[in-house]
Design a protein around this motif. Sequence first.
Motif, PDB file in Angstrom:
ATOM      1  N   LEU A  16      29.837  57.392  72.016  1.00  0.00           N
ATOM      2  CA  LEU A  16      30.663  56.199  72.191  1.00  0.00           C
ATOM      3  C   LEU A  16      30.342  55.151  71.123  1.00  0.00           C
ATOM      4  O   LEU A  16      31.252  54.566  70.533  1.00  0.00           O
ATOM      5  N   ILE A  17      29.068  54.929  70.867  1.00  0.00           N
ATOM      6  CA  ILE A  17      28.666  53.942  69.861  1.00  0.00           C
ATOM      7  C   ILE A  17      29.161  54.333  68.478  1.00  0.00           C
ATOM      8  O   ILE A  17      29.719  53.509  67.742  1.00  0.00           O
ATOM      9  N   SER A  18      28.971  55.595  68.106  1.00  0.00           N
ATOM     10  CA  SER A  18      29.381  56.013  66.761  1.00  0.00           C
ATOM     11  C   SER A  18      30.900  55.974  66.597  1.00  0.00           C
ATOM     12  O   SER A  18      31.396  55.515  65.565  1.00  0.00           O
ATOM     13  N   ILE A  19      31.642  56.418  67.596  1.00  0.00           N
ATOM     14  CA  ILE A  19      33.101  56.384  67.495  1.00  0.00           C
ATOM     15  C   ILE A  19      33.594  54.941  67.392  1.00  0.00           C
ATOM     16  O   ILE A  19      34.443  54.623  66.562  1.00  0.00           O
ATOM     17  N   SER A  20      33.033  54.059  68.214  1.00  0.00           N
ATOM     18  CA  SER A  20      33.474  52.660  68.211  1.00  0.00           C
ATOM     19  C   SER A  20      33.164  51.972  66.887  1.00  0.00           C
ATOM     20  O   SER A  20      34.001  51.244  66.347  1.00  0.00           O
ATOM     21  N   LEU A  21      31.968  52.219  66.363  1.00  0.00           N
ATOM     22  CA  LEU A  21      31.599  51.578  65.097  1.00  0.00           C
ATOM     23  C   LEU A  21      32.428  52.108  63.930  1.00  0.00           C
ATOM     24  O   LEU A  21      32.853  51.332  63.069  1.00  0.00           O
ATOM     25  N   VAL A  22      32.645  53.396  63.876  1.00  0.00           N
ATOM     26  CA  VAL A  22      33.445  53.953  62.784  1.00  0.00           C
ATOM     27  C   VAL A  22      34.880  53.470  62.874  1.00  0.00           C
ATOM     28  O   VAL A  22      35.481  53.093  61.867  1.00  0.00           O
ATOM     29  N   PHE A  23      35.426  53.442  64.081  1.00  0.00           N
ATOM     30  CA  PHE A  23      36.794  52.968  64.239  1.00  0.00           C
ATOM     31  C   PHE A  23      36.909  51.497  63.854  1.00  0.00           C
ATOM     32  O   PHE A  23      37.878  51.082  63.207  1.00  0.00           O
ATOM     33  N   GLY A  24      35.916  50.686  64.243  1.00  0.00           N
ATOM     34  CA  GLY A  24      35.932  49.279  63.874  1.00  0.00           C
ATOM     35  C   GLY A  24      35.752  49.072  62.377  1.00  0.00           C
ATOM     36  O   GLY A  24      36.357  48.180  61.777  1.00  0.00           O
ATOM     37  N   ALA A  25      34.915  49.899  61.755  1.00  0.00           N
ATOM     38  CA  ALA A  25      34.658  49.755  60.319  1.00  0.00           C
ATOM     39  C   ALA A  25      35.857  50.186  59.482  1.00  0.00           C
ATOM     40  O   ALA A  25      36.020  49.713  58.350  1.00  0.00           O
ATOM     41  N   THR A  26      36.687  51.064  60.004  1.00  0.00           N
ATOM     42  CA  THR A  26      37.877  51.452  59.241  1.00  0.00           C
ATOM     43  C   THR A  26      38.959  50.387  59.306  1.00  0.00           C
ATOM     44  O   THR A  26      39.867  50.393  58.490  1.00  0.00           O
ATOM     45  N   ARG A  27      38.841  49.472  60.264  1.00  0.00           N
ATOM     46  CA  ARG A  27      39.861  48.428  60.415  1.00  0.00           C
ATOM     47  C   ARG A  27      39.478  47.105  59.742  1.00  0.00           C
ATOM     48  O   ARG A  27      40.340  46.348  59.349  1.00  0.00           O
TER      49      ARG A  27
END
Length: 63
Positions: A16-27
């Motif tokens: 959950l942490i990795s998916i959320s951070l990567v998704f946030g960093a792409t935006r």
Amino acid sequence: MLSISPTYLLYFVPLLISISLVFGATRHEDPTMIMKHALGTGRWICGFMAFIFVVLCIVNWMI
């Protein structure tokens, strides 16, 4: 109710942490915006999974 070991549920946290951070960093590029977006995404994923869990429990109860 669970057919797997509860320790397998601990894999959910880093995923959950990795998916959320990567998704946030792409935006966003700003670290504060990345964290805000990651927290929102994490809440959305947890809420969605909790909803699916409740639906599956209800279906299991009906059968």
